[in-house]
Design a protein around this motif. Sequence first.
Motif, PDB file in Angstrom:
ATOM      1  N   GLY A 100       0.796  -1.210   0.000  1.00 38.88           N
ATOM      2  CA  GLY A 100       0.000   0.000   0.000  1.00 38.88           C
ATOM      3  C   GLY A 100       0.837   1.273   0.000  1.00 38.88           C
ATOM      4  O   GLY A 100       0.310   2.356  -0.103  1.00 38.88           O
ATOM      5  N   ARG A 101       2.127   1.150   0.120  1.00 35.84           N
ATOM      6  CA  ARG A 101       3.001   2.333   0.117  1.00 35.84           C
ATOM      7  C   ARG A 101       3.852   2.287  -1.141  1.00 35.84           C
ATOM      8  O   ARG A 101       4.583   1.340  -1.364  1.00 35.84           O
ATOM      9  N   HIS A 102       3.751   3.311  -1.943  1.00 41.20           N
ATOM     10  CA  HIS A 102       4.468   3.339  -3.211  1.00 41.20           C
ATOM     11  C   HIS A 102       5.781   4.106  -3.113  1.00 41.20           C
ATOM     12  O   HIS A 102       6.693   3.868  -3.873  1.00 41.20           O
ATOM     13  N   MET A 103       5.847   5.060  -2.181  1.00 45.37           N
ATOM     14  CA  MET A 103       7.016   5.922  -2.067  1.00 45.37           C
ATOM     15  C   MET A 103       7.504   5.952  -0.622  1.00 45.37           C
ATOM     16  O   MET A 103       6.700   5.929   0.296  1.00 45.37           O
ATOM     17  N   THR A 104       8.815   6.003  -0.468  1.00 42.32           N
ATOM     18  CA  THR A 104       9.387   6.108   0.869  1.00 42.32           C
ATOM     19  C   THR A 104      10.385   7.257   0.898  1.00 42.32           C
ATOM     20  O   THR A 104      11.059   7.523  -0.102  1.00 42.32           O
ATOM     21  N   PRO A 105      10.480   7.957   2.019  1.00 39.66           N
ATOM     22  CA  PRO A 105      11.452   9.051   2.122  1.00 39.66           C
ATOM     23  C   PRO A 105      12.879   8.530   2.021  1.00 39.66           C
ATOM     24  O   PRO A 105      13.169   7.392   2.386  1.00 39.66           O
TER      25      PRO A 105
END
Length: 158
Positions: free
Chosen positions: A4-9
């Motif tokens: 569910g998470r496409h981008m990470t810092p």
Amino acid sequence: MPKGRHMTPVAEKDLDPRLHDMLRYWRARCRDGRLPGRCDIDPIELKALLGNILLIDVVRQADGTLRFRYRLFGTEFIFYHGRDLTGRWLDEIANVGFRDELLALYRAVVTNREMRTLSYDYLVDGLRHRFQAVLLPLATNGCEVDIVLGCGVRIAVY
């Protein structure tokens, strides 16, 4: 990446050297606490990264909400998305989870008047292509963000 998470810092120190160059370029145009405008960005000086660049217009609605439209969708992004999204609204992206995450990032850049650094993946022919990106605020008047300058570069394939 978590489901569910496409981008990470990504920490700035861990960014690809090409993105460090982009940050140096952008920061050199920030003066006296003011953000650079689109007119301060010279495509000739960014020639090596042109295919990796996005320009996103910030369109303020009468009710105070923000909409975002791709002004420029670089050729690297066209390749990975399979089409040119220049002129398209981000809130029309079909993948709801990806769209909402992307809109939240752009809103944060505009509201906080500060950059974001991130990592994301594309799946192509069964291979994962890892990218890093920076999102940088631009403001014609030096204060109110009216364009987000994005630059994404592929850092790995596995």
